[in-house]
Design a protein around this motif. Sequence first.
Motif, short mmCIF file in Angstrom:
data_model
loop_
_atom_site.label_atom_id
_atom_site.label_comp_id
_atom_site.label_asym_id
_atom_site.label_seq_id
_atom_site.Cartn_x
_atom_site.Cartn_y
_atom_site.Cartn_z
N VAL A 331 81.06 -27.57 -28.90
CA VAL A 331 82.29 -27.68 -28.12
C VAL A 331 83.47 -26.97 -28.78
O VAL A 331 84.54 -26.86 -28.16
CB VAL A 331 82.67 -29.16 -27.88
N THR A 332 83.29 -26.47 -30.00
CA THR A 332 84.34 -25.65 -30.61
C THR A 332 84.16 -24.18 -30.26
O THR A 332 84.99 -23.35 -30.65
CB THR A 332 84.36 -25.82 -32.14
N TYR A 333 83.10 -23.84 -29.53
CA TYR A 333 82.84 -22.48 -29.08
C TYR A 333 83.07 -22.44 -27.56
O TYR A 333 82.70 -23.39 -26.86
CB TYR A 333 81.40 -22.08 -29.43
N PRO A 334 83.68 -21.39 -27.02
CA PRO A 334 84.16 -21.44 -25.62
C PRO A 334 83.09 -21.47 -24.54
O PRO A 334 83.41 -21.78 -23.40
CB PRO A 334 85.02 -20.18 -25.51
N LEU A 335 81.83 -21.18 -24.85
CA LEU A 335 80.83 -21.07 -23.78
C LEU A 335 80.65 -22.38 -23.02
O LEU A 335 80.35 -22.35 -21.82
CB LEU A 335 79.48 -20.62 -24.36
N HIS A 336 80.83 -23.52 -23.67
CA HIS A 336 80.58 -24.79 -22.99
C HIS A 336 81.49 -24.97 -21.78
O HIS A 336 81.10 -25.62 -20.81
CB HIS A 336 80.75 -25.96 -23.97
N ARG A 337 82.69 -24.39 -21.83
CA ARG A 337 83.61 -24.51 -20.68
C ARG A 337 83.04 -23.76 -19.47
O ARG A 337 83.13 -24.24 -18.33
CB ARG A 337 84.99 -23.98 -21.04
N HIS A 338 82.49 -22.59 -19.70
CA HIS A 338 81.91 -21.81 -18.60
C HIS A 338 80.74 -22.57 -17.96
O HIS A 338 80.60 -22.60 -16.73
CB HIS A 338 81.46 -20.44 -19.11
N PHE A 339 79.90 -23.15 -18.81
CA PHE A 339 78.77 -23.89 -18.25
C PHE A 339 79.26 -25.08 -17.43
O PHE A 339 78.75 -25.33 -16.32
CB PHE A 339 77.85 -24.37 -19.38
N ALA A 340 80.23 -25.82 -17.94
CA ALA A 340 80.75 -26.98 -17.22
C ALA A 340 81.38 -26.57 -15.89
O ALA A 340 81.16 -27.22 -14.86
CB ALA A 340 81.78 -27.73 -18.08
N TRP A 341 82.15 -25.48 -15.91
CA TRP A 341 82.77 -25.00 -14.67
C TRP A 341 81.71 -24.56 -13.67
O TRP A 341 81.82 -24.85 -12.47
CB TRP A 341 83.73 -23.84 -14.98
N GLY A 342 80.71 -23.82 -14.13
CA GLY A 342 79.66 -23.36 -13.22
C GLY A 342 78.89 -24.52 -12.62
O GLY A 342 78.58 -24.53 -11.42
N LYS A 343 78.58 -25.51 -13.45
CA LYS A 343 77.85 -26.69 -12.97
C LYS A 343 78.69 -27.46 -11.95
O LYS A 343 78.16 -27.92 -10.93
CB LYS A 343 77.52 -27.59 -14.17
N HIS A 344 79.98 -27.59 -12.21
CA HIS A 344 80.85 -28.32 -11.30
C HIS A 344 80.95 -27.62 -9.95
O HIS A 344 80.93 -28.27 -8.89
CB HIS A 344 82.23 -28.47 -11.93
N ARG A 345 81.06 -26.31 -9.97
CA ARG A 345 81.14 -25.58 -8.71
C ARG A 345 79.85 -25.66 -7.92
O ARG A 345 79.86 -25.74 -6.69
CB ARG A 345 81.57 -24.14 -8.98
N ALA A 346 78.72 -25.62 -8.60
CA ALA A 346 77.44 -25.81 -7.91
C ALA A 346 77.38 -27.19 -7.27
O ALA A 346 76.87 -27.36 -6.15
CB ALA A 346 76.29 -25.63 -8.90
N HIS A 347 77.94 -28.19 -7.95
CA HIS A 347 77.99 -29.55 -7.40
C HIS A 347 78.89 -29.61 -6.17
O HIS A 347 78.53 -30.22 -5.15
CB HIS A 347 78.50 -30.52 -8.48
N LEU A 348 80.06 -28.96 -6.24
CA LEU A 348 80.97 -28.95 -5.10
C LEU A 348 80.35 -28.25 -3.90
O LEU A 348 80.65 -28.60 -2.74
CB LEU A 348 82.28 -28.27 -5.48
N LEU A 349 79.50 -27.27 -4.15
CA LEU A 349 78.83 -26.56 -3.06
C LEU A 349 77.66 -27.34 -2.49
O LEU A 349 77.08 -26.94 -1.48
CB LEU A 349 78.35 -25.19 -3.56
N GLY A 350 77.29 -28.44 -3.13
CA GLY A 350 76.22 -29.28 -2.62
C GLY A 350 74.86 -29.00 -3.18
O GLY A 350 73.89 -29.67 -2.84
N GLY A 351 74.75 -27.96 -4.03
CA GLY A 351 73.46 -27.61 -4.61
C GLY A 351 72.72 -26.58 -3.79
O GLY A 351 73.06 -26.28 -2.64
#
Length: 363
Positions: A331-351
């Motif tokens: 979590v001190t490296y920035p990639l985790h934010r991209h993964f969280a954002w991508g996962k959240h958007r996939a969830h908002l789209l319904g999968g």
Amino acid sequence: MDFDLDETQAELKELAAGLFGREAGPDRLAAHEKSGQPYDAELWRAVARAGLIGACLPEEAGGAGLGAVAMAVVAREAGARVVPVPLQDGLVAAMVIGRYGSAAQRALAARLAEGEVVLTAALMEPGRDLGTLPLTEARPGGAGGGWALSGRKTMVSYAAEAAAIVVPAVTPRGVGLFLVEPGAASLAPAPTSTGEPAATLILSDTPAEPLGEPDGAAFAALRRLALVALTASASGVLAGALALTTEHIKTRRQFDRALAEFQAVTMQIADVYIAGRALDVAVWSGAWRVDQGLAEEADVDLEVAAHTAADAALAALYTCQHLHGGLGLDVTYPLHRHFAWGKHRAHLLGGAEARLDMMGALV
């Protein structure tokens, strides 16, 4: 089809990339996360001062009227740097208000463009996918001769911080949009993988202002703009993750060789690139067709984009994590934010399955 941005759109992209690149570095993102604030208010005002919000809004709301493509440009650049501001749903709500709202309602959209307020949209319901008809009901005869809404909306981003929420609801005459003040409804906080504030919006004879006529046109526009914003943001998220991963495999060495020299690694990073390009093609085509008034063609393109964001693009983010090894989960490296954002958007789209069903309904 020419997918190159025109001169104005290219300048907007350069402006957004420059602002977010300067003002949303990893150190500032980490500081914001520690602050506990719902969003970076100073950065939000900087986005407004730069004209990135107003560029997208209709001229009737005091904007430049650059439309859906401009919104996709800004959302993609914000997604690439996982910028913690209420931009995505705010743009969608303001563009719909600017097009269908009254003069007083358009003034609210203009205040968003100045960074003075936050707006959002309630797009999801329990058991319903983005784009399907809502179960929330609106009936005339509310307080002051207005409308009253009853129903439940889930995962409403920045609901508590918003000056107004755009809410789709079914009326006796069709599906319409309504403006609801958060204080008039009940809000139940909902956790998100990104840390962005969200809430379940509970409506029980809640007073609301109509936004245009309840003939389905405003709802259709909201749905298309929401898909443009979500998929463009997801495209930016993947582009940012690809940039981080490309730099990592170029500089990380194993067995006295850079990771990028291994064939298995090059094949995997190529798959990430292909997923990003496939998503971009559908996003730009869909946004352009929205601006051209080609509704049916835009719907198909945007469903392809939504499925790609929820399927191939999400798998590509897993690949980016894999190529980083344990560093990808740090979590001190920035990639985790991209993964969280991508996962959240996939969830908002319904999968992916939900988007396949929507594509099947269209074709």
